[in-house]
Design an enzyme around this catalytic site. Structure first.
Site, PDB file in Angstrom:
ATOM      1  N   HIS A 186     -28.445  74.040  30.971  1.00 44.80           N
ATOM      2  CA  HIS A 186     -28.951  72.830  31.644  1.00 44.80           C
ATOM      3  C   HIS A 186     -30.375  73.064  32.131  1.00 44.80           C
ATOM      4  O   HIS A 186     -30.737  74.176  32.505  1.00 44.80           O
ATOM      5  CB  HIS A 186     -28.036  72.459  32.823  1.00 44.80           C
ATOM      6  CG  HIS A 186     -28.053  73.462  33.946  1.00 44.80           C
ATOM      7  ND1 HIS A 186     -28.750  73.254  35.114  1.00 44.80           N
ATOM      8  CD2 HIS A 186     -27.490  74.684  34.070  1.00 44.80           C
ATOM      9  CE1 HIS A 186     -28.588  74.304  35.907  1.00 44.80           C
ATOM     10  NE2 HIS A 186     -27.840  75.192  35.298  1.00 44.80           N
ATOM     11  N   CYS A 225     -22.805  76.865  32.720  1.00 44.35           N
ATOM     12  CA  CYS A 225     -23.362  77.508  33.908  1.00 44.35           C
ATOM     13  C   CYS A 225     -22.488  77.184  35.124  1.00 44.35           C
ATOM     14  O   CYS A 225     -21.856  76.142  35.181  1.00 44.35           O
ATOM     15  CB  CYS A 225     -24.797  77.026  34.143  1.00 44.35           C
ATOM     16  SG  CYS A 225     -25.622  77.866  35.519  1.00 44.35           S
ATOM     17  N   ARG A 276     -24.051  71.312  39.886  1.00 48.02           N
ATOM     18  CA  ARG A 276     -24.409  69.968  39.398  1.00 48.02           C
ATOM     19  C   ARG A 276     -23.940  69.700  37.973  1.00 48.02           C
ATOM     20  O   ARG A 276     -23.987  68.575  37.494  1.00 48.02           O
ATOM     21  CB  ARG A 276     -25.938  69.792  39.457  1.00 48.02           C
ATOM     22  CG  ARG A 276     -26.504  69.901  40.850  1.00 48.02           C
ATOM     23  CD  ARG A 276     -28.008  70.103  40.803  1.00 48.02           C
ATOM     24  NE  ARG A 276     -28.361  71.380  40.167  1.00 48.02           N
ATOM     25  CZ  ARG A 276     -29.601  71.795  39.965  1.00 48.02           C
ATOM     26  NH1 ARG A 276     -30.608  71.037  40.341  1.00 48.02           N
ATOM     27  NH2 ARG A 276     -29.844  72.955  39.388  1.00 48.02           N
ATOM     28  N   ASP A 307     -23.595  76.393  37.924  1.00 48.57           N
ATOM     29  CA  ASP A 307     -24.324  75.414  38.740  1.00 48.57           C
ATOM     30  C   ASP A 307     -23.424  74.238  39.146  1.00 48.57           C
ATOM     31  O   ASP A 307     -22.757  73.637  38.298  1.00 48.57           O
ATOM     32  CB  ASP A 307     -25.527  74.898  37.928  1.00 48.57           C
ATOM     33  CG  ASP A 307     -26.503  74.116  38.778  1.00 48.57           C
ATOM     34  OD1 ASP A 307     -27.650  74.566  38.909  1.00 48.57           O
ATOM     35  OD2 ASP A 307     -26.115  73.048  39.314  1.00 48.57           O
ATOM     36  N   CYS A 357     -32.152  75.234  35.519  1.00 45.35           N
ATOM     37  CA  CYS A 357     -31.185  76.321  35.720  1.00 45.35           C
ATOM     38  C   CYS A 357     -31.827  77.438  36.555  1.00 45.35           C
ATOM     39  O   CYS A 357     -32.813  78.052  36.133  1.00 45.35           O
ATOM     40  CB  CYS A 357     -30.721  76.878  34.364  1.00 45.35           C
ATOM     41  SG  CYS A 357     -29.451  78.162  34.536  1.00 45.35           S
TER      42      CYS A 357
HETATM   43 CO    CO Z   1     -27.700  77.205  35.674  1.00 48.19          CO
END
Ligand code: CO
Length: 209
Positions: A98, A42, A46, A44, A101
């Protein structure tokens, strides 16, 4: 110093650090890449790729998008997969989702999100495929976590549907791994994807090699 200047400063320090350990570090890096892994994760901020796996430059080929999707009409993902499997000859493909998400969360809510609609629809389709199991889960957070896991599983199946991956399985036993990164603990959870079982269950119409 602004934030961008700070990045260039960080980069200078990183180069110096690498060279202090190995003066030929970048010379060697420029010779080419032979990664063992393709990582699809992803976007993302993090969820890192190399850092959480303890890998270094040259060790993992990476593709990231919203909610770690493998979509047959996504030319970018298809090109990455084809290049990694056919040309770089990676031996492992990792799909890593994750918990927490945002992409999966958005897909769980029926709302018009503009350009995100066609992208999130693929996740909504995962929900529809597994509606029976998901709707039995009363706790909303638990249902959300389960959809994240099922989405990873479905993207692994999408990988196994491709001719390049089936060919690499036959030739050299390429492995497909489905993982979930637990943002709360930092741990990677292995969903233990069974390539052979998936291929056998879909080969009636998806066998391409
Ligand atoms: Co995500």
């Amino acid at each position: 110093m602004n934030m961008i200047e700070k990045i260039f400063e960080n980069n200078k320090n990183w180069v110096a650090e690498k060279l202090s350990v190995d003066p030929d570090y970048f010379t060697n890096l420029s010779k080419g890449q032979h990664p063992e892994f393709l990582y699809i994760g992803c976007s993302d901020s993090r969820v890192t790729a190399e850092e959480m796996m303890g890998l270094h430059p040259g060790e993992v080929f990476i593709h990231r998008n919203i909610a770690n999707m493998v979509n047959s009409v996504d030319l970018s993902a298809a090109a990455v997969i084809n290049y990694a499997v056919v040309h770089l000859k990676v031996n492992h493909i990792i799909v890593c989702g994750h918990y927490h998400c945002g992409g999966v969360k958005a897909a769980m809510k029926p709302a018009d999100l503009g350009i995100l609609n066609p992208w999130l629809r693929n996740i909504r389709d995962v929900y529809r495929l597994h509606k029976e199991e998901l709707n039995k889960i009363e706790d909303e957070d638990a249902r959300y976590n389960r959809l994240i896991e099922l989405n990873v599983q479905e993207q692994c199946i999408n990988l196994i549907k491709t001719a390049a991956v089936q060919q690499a399985w036959k030739e050299r036993g390429i492995r497909v791994h489905g993982w979930v990164f637990d943002v709360h603990s930092g741990r990677i959870i292995d969903l233990k994807i069974d390539f052979r079982k998936i291929l056998e269950s879909i080969m009636e119409i998806y066998k391409l090699d």
